[in-house]
Every structure is written in structure tokens, then in C-alpha cells.
Design a protein around this motif. Structure first.
Motif, PDB file in Angstrom:
ATOM      1  N   LEU A  15       0.798  -1.231   0.000  1.00 29.55           N
ATOM      2  CA  LEU A  15       0.000   0.000   0.000  1.00 29.55           C
ATOM      3  C   LEU A  15       0.828   1.276   0.000  1.00 29.55           C
ATOM      4  O   LEU A  15       0.268   2.367  -0.120  1.00 29.55           O
ATOM      5  CB  LEU A  15      -0.961   0.002   1.196  1.00 29.55           C
ATOM      6  CG  LEU A  15      -1.914  -1.198   1.294  1.00 29.55           C
ATOM      7  CD1 LEU A  15      -2.849  -1.023   2.464  1.00 29.55           C
ATOM      8  CD2 LEU A  15      -2.675  -1.408   0.003  1.00 29.55           C
ATOM      9  N   GLY A  16       2.133   1.202   0.174  1.00 28.88           N
ATOM     10  CA  GLY A  16       2.987   2.388   0.072  1.00 28.88           C
ATOM     11  C   GLY A  16       3.131   3.209   1.338  1.00 28.88           C
ATOM     12  O   GLY A  16       3.510   4.374   1.275  1.00 28.88           O
ATOM     13  N   PHE A  17       2.832   2.646   2.500  1.00 25.75           N
ATOM     14  CA  PHE A  17       3.053   3.344   3.765  1.00 25.75           C
ATOM     15  C   PHE A  17       4.532   3.258   4.133  1.00 25.75           C
ATOM     16  O   PHE A  17       5.277   2.480   3.537  1.00 25.75           O
ATOM     17  CB  PHE A  17       2.216   2.698   4.888  1.00 25.75           C
ATOM     18  CG  PHE A  17       0.763   3.087   4.886  1.00 25.75           C
ATOM     19  CD1 PHE A  17       0.266   3.972   5.823  1.00 25.75           C
ATOM     20  CD2 PHE A  17      -0.110   2.551   3.951  1.00 25.75           C
ATOM     21  CE1 PHE A  17      -1.079   4.329   5.834  1.00 25.75           C
ATOM     22  CE2 PHE A  17      -1.449   2.894   3.948  1.00 25.75           C
ATOM     23  CZ  PHE A  17      -1.935   3.789   4.891  1.00 25.75           C
ATOM     24  N   HIS A  18       4.952   4.029   5.116  1.00 21.08           N
ATOM     25  CA  HIS A  18       6.308   3.916   5.665  1.00 21.08           C
ATOM     26  C   HIS A  18       6.227   3.982   7.188  1.00 21.08           C
ATOM     27  O   HIS A  18       5.270   4.517   7.745  1.00 21.08           O
ATOM     28  CB  HIS A  18       7.251   4.999   5.108  1.00 21.08           C
ATOM     29  CG  HIS A  18       6.880   6.383   5.520  1.00 21.08           C
ATOM     30  ND1 HIS A  18       5.966   7.146   4.817  1.00 21.08           N
ATOM     31  CD2 HIS A  18       7.281   7.153   6.559  1.00 21.08           C
ATOM     32  CE1 HIS A  18       5.823   8.317   5.415  1.00 21.08           C
ATOM     33  NE2 HIS A  18       6.600   8.346   6.476  1.00 21.08           N
ATOM     34  N   GLU A  19       7.244   3.422   7.823  1.00 22.90           N
ATOM     35  CA  GLU A  19       7.265   3.387   9.284  1.00 22.90           C
ATOM     36  C   GLU A  19       7.531   4.777   9.836  1.00 22.90           C
ATOM     37  O   GLU A  19       8.295   5.550   9.271  1.00 22.90           O
ATOM     38  CB  GLU A  19       8.327   2.405   9.778  1.00 22.90           C
ATOM     39  CG  GLU A  19       8.175   2.044  11.224  1.00 22.90           C
ATOM     40  CD  GLU A  19       9.030   0.859  11.639  1.00 22.90           C
ATOM     41  OE1 GLU A  19       8.899   0.446  12.792  1.00 22.90           O
ATOM     42  OE2 GLU A  19       9.821   0.358  10.821  1.00 22.90           O
ATOM     43  N   VAL A  20       6.896   5.087  10.959  1.00 25.25           N
ATOM     44  CA  VAL A  20       7.019   6.376  11.622  1.00 25.25           C
ATOM     45  C   VAL A  20       7.658   6.168  12.983  1.00 25.25           C
ATOM     46  O   VAL A  20       7.394   5.174  13.650  1.00 25.25           O
ATOM     47  CB  VAL A  20       5.620   7.025  11.819  1.00 25.25           C
ATOM     48  CG1 VAL A  20       5.722   8.328  12.588  1.00 25.25           C
ATOM     49  CG2 VAL A  20       4.935   7.252  10.496  1.00 25.25           C
TER      50      VAL A  20
END
Length: 111
Positions: A15-20
Motif C-alpha cells: 500500500l505504500g506506507f512507511h514506518e514512523v
């Protein structure tokens, strides 16, 4: 989430999220995409078939996003293909690895 690695893999690679965040907390995951931030707590004993988690995510350029997921072969919910709804939204839905229902929607602007 039942499995942090599986959840991260799905949201990041599909889905194209990244870790924060600066710290990798045990049993906790924070992910972000654009202005959307999702926080997950680990529940290893969660029965995904009894999970009623759901999120509605408003987005822009929904058709392009949908097509990008199709090209990556992300499974779209069988009852949730991209379509225009009578309530003025264009929507589609997915199920994540723990059967959380993710519905993406974009307001339709009358021409």
C-alpha cells in the motif's frame, strides 16, 4: 495486528506506507502515508475471521491509486471493487492480513 512483520510488509510493500518514529517498540507499529497515520497494537491471539476492525480513508486520485494496486496484484475485496456510490463517493475496499476492512474513498465533484 497478529504479526508485526506481516502487517508492516503488507502496508509498506503493498500500500505504500512507511514506518514512523525513531524507536521500534515491541508489539506496536506506527505507519504513515501522506496525511494518514495508522497505529497498530499486537494481539497474537486475534482471530482474523472474528475481527470487525475497519478504517475509512479519504484519498485523492483514487482511480490512479486503485490501478497501482491492481498492477501490484494487491487483492481487492470481492465486494469492494472501485465504483461510484449513490452517496457521492468513489470507493473500493481491501482486507489486510488480519481482516481489517480498509475502504478508500474520494468525493465526487459534480461537473
Amino acid at each position: 495486528m497478529r504479526n508485526k512483520a506481516a502487517t508492516m510488509d503488507y502496508y509498506v510493500h503493498q500500500l505504500g506506507f512507511h514506518e514512523v518514529g525513531q524507536v521500534d517498540y515491541d508489539g506496536y507499529l506506527m505507519l504513515q502515508k501522506d496525511q494518514i497515520q495508522l497505529h497498530f497494537f499486537e494481539f497474537k491471539d486475534l482471530n482474523p475471521y472474528e475481527n470487525y476492525g475497519q478504517v475509512y480513508i479519504r484519498t485523492k486520485d483514487i482511480t490512479d491509486f486503485y490501478q497501482s494496486l491492481i498492477s501490484k496484484q494487491v487483492k481487492i475485496h470481492t465486494n469492494g471493487p472501485l465504483e461510484t456510490k449513490p452517496w457521492g463517493q468513489k470507493e473500493f475496499s481491501l482486507l489486510d492480513p488480519d481482516h481489517n476492512l480498509l475502504t478508500f474513498g474520494e468525493a465526487i465533484i459534480p461537473q
